[in-house]
Design an enzyme around this catalytic site. Sequence first.
Site, PDB file in Angstrom:
ATOM      1  N   LEU A  34       4.471  -4.879  -7.056  1.00 56.78           N
ATOM      2  CA  LEU A  34       5.206  -3.663  -7.431  1.00 56.78           C
ATOM      3  C   LEU A  34       4.294  -2.542  -7.937  1.00 56.78           C
ATOM      4  O   LEU A  34       4.764  -1.605  -8.570  1.00 56.78           O
ATOM      5  CB  LEU A  34       6.301  -3.964  -8.465  1.00 56.78           C
ATOM      6  CG  LEU A  34       7.362  -4.985  -8.023  1.00 56.78           C
ATOM      7  CD1 LEU A  34       8.408  -5.175  -9.109  1.00 56.78           C
ATOM      8  CD2 LEU A  34       8.020  -4.564  -6.708  1.00 56.78           C
ATOM      9  N   TYR A 142     -11.484   1.792   4.549  1.00 53.63           N
ATOM     10  CA  TYR A 142     -10.158   1.247   4.829  1.00 53.63           C
ATOM     11  C   TYR A 142     -10.108   0.667   6.239  1.00 53.63           C
ATOM     12  O   TYR A 142      -9.703  -0.483   6.455  1.00 53.63           O
ATOM     13  CB  TYR A 142      -9.100   2.326   4.659  1.00 53.63           C
ATOM     14  CG  TYR A 142      -7.737   1.932   5.182  1.00 53.63           C
ATOM     15  CD1 TYR A 142      -7.092   0.800   4.699  1.00 53.63           C
ATOM     16  CD2 TYR A 142      -7.101   2.694   6.169  1.00 53.63           C
ATOM     17  CE1 TYR A 142      -5.845   0.431   5.188  1.00 53.63           C
ATOM     18  CE2 TYR A 142      -5.861   2.330   6.650  1.00 53.63           C
ATOM     19  CZ  TYR A 142      -5.230   1.195   6.161  1.00 53.63           C
ATOM     20  OH  TYR A 142      -4.001   0.832   6.650  1.00 53.63           O
ATOM     21  N   HIS A 190       1.404  11.419   3.090  1.00 59.03           N
ATOM     22  CA  HIS A 190       1.833  11.558   4.479  1.00 59.03           C
ATOM     23  C   HIS A 190       2.468  12.929   4.723  1.00 59.03           C
ATOM     24  O   HIS A 190       3.196  13.457   3.878  1.00 59.03           O
ATOM     25  CB  HIS A 190       2.816  10.455   4.853  1.00 59.03           C
ATOM     26  CG  HIS A 190       2.212   9.086   4.794  1.00 59.03           C
ATOM     27  ND1 HIS A 190       2.959   7.932   4.746  1.00 59.03           N
ATOM     28  CD2 HIS A 190       0.913   8.684   4.776  1.00 59.03           C
ATOM     29  CE1 HIS A 190       2.150   6.886   4.708  1.00 59.03           C
ATOM     30  NE2 HIS A 190       0.906   7.323   4.724  1.00 59.03           N
ATOM     31  N   ALA A 283     -13.119  16.750   6.246  1.00 57.81           N
ATOM     32  CA  ALA A 283     -14.202  16.033   6.914  1.00 57.81           C
ATOM     33  C   ALA A 283     -13.675  14.748   7.542  1.00 57.81           C
ATOM     34  O   ALA A 283     -12.938  13.989   6.908  1.00 57.81           O
ATOM     35  CB  ALA A 283     -15.307  15.711   5.917  1.00 57.81           C
ATOM     36  N   ASP A 285     -11.571  14.331  10.091  1.00 62.95           N
ATOM     37  CA  ASP A 285     -10.267  14.364  10.747  1.00 62.95           C
ATOM     38  C   ASP A 285     -10.441  14.582  12.252  1.00 62.95           C
ATOM     39  O   ASP A 285     -10.863  15.659  12.676  1.00 62.95           O
ATOM     40  CB  ASP A 285      -9.399  15.495  10.180  1.00 62.95           C
ATOM     41  CG  ASP A 285      -8.472  15.041   9.079  1.00 62.95           C
ATOM     42  OD1 ASP A 285      -8.369  13.826   8.863  1.00 62.95           O
ATOM     43  OD2 ASP A 285      -7.846  15.903   8.439  1.00 62.95           O
TER      44      ASP A 285
END
Length: 339
Positions: A34, A142, A190, A283, A285
């Site tokens: 959670l 990631y 997002h 940077a 993208d």
Amino acid sequence: MARFLVTGGAGYVGSHVVLALRERGDEVVVVDDLRQGHRAAVPADTELVVADVADSRALAEVFAAWRFDGVLHFAALSLVGESMRDPLRYLSENLCNTLAVADAAVKAGCRRFVLSSTAALFGNPETTPIDETARLAPTSAYGESKRMAEAGLDWADQVHGLRSAALRYFNAAGADPQGRLGEDHHPETHLIPLAINAALGLGPELTVFGTDYPTPDGTCIRDYVHVTDLADAHLRVLDALEDGPSVRYNVGNGQGHSVREVLDAVERVSGRRVPHSIGPRRAGDPAVLVASNERLRRETGWVPRYAALDDIVRTAWAWREAHPRGYDSRRQGPAAQAA
């Protein structure tokens, strides 16, 4: 009736998958600490174990208490920018936690494992649309953590027979069409929910990062897949693993939309202006990230039901307008509607 373990099942994508499993009659046990998930996103008739999957004792107790027909693993760190500020944490947590859950599954005799993976595996792609044969070249910690996790699952299959499917998402978006679940991240990163929050006055003015990309309107193009369609993809690959081999799929609509097109869609759906300003490029993208979903369609019969951008935005808008404070503004979770 089958029973499945869903780690991170109180989060955005995980909760929609839990709902889809429950709606078809499966039993589900959710493990979620959670930190990013919400208790209200888990149906009241679904078992929720509040624990970190890094806690080996808690994980062992879960596998001892229930027999699972499969595991769907969503519990992970997932912010690209944060991963570049704290790469070792991302590499350690995402890899080690995936392997810990996989190891527990193997020891318990569970032989199906679905991993929530990412399009960040591809870095700056050489071709578009991106299919499963594209070179894996992550440009973030990631993305690298997910590449390593997929490699670990390959070894688990080779040595222990743990069949796995990794779904490489592009941009999950939208909300449950019946309004039972939605997107509620803290912080929110997002584009679609940020644009909606700006239009509703619930968040700051949106910044468009770069308008000089080699695209028709100069803004980045991304592939948005509705979260309900994404949940359907998970169930299809989970079922296919019962008799089939390990597999990797790219999951997207197969068509891209620019940042400006997203803002226009939010304004059409809401009838409100999206306050925004223009900023410099970020940077790293890429100009265009669009998935080829041909393999997923061909091998599982998956077809996105909410492919139109306005349909995706409409469900996201409806949920956020009804829940301006996210799950905190609800008195109960989706149990009444989902039961």
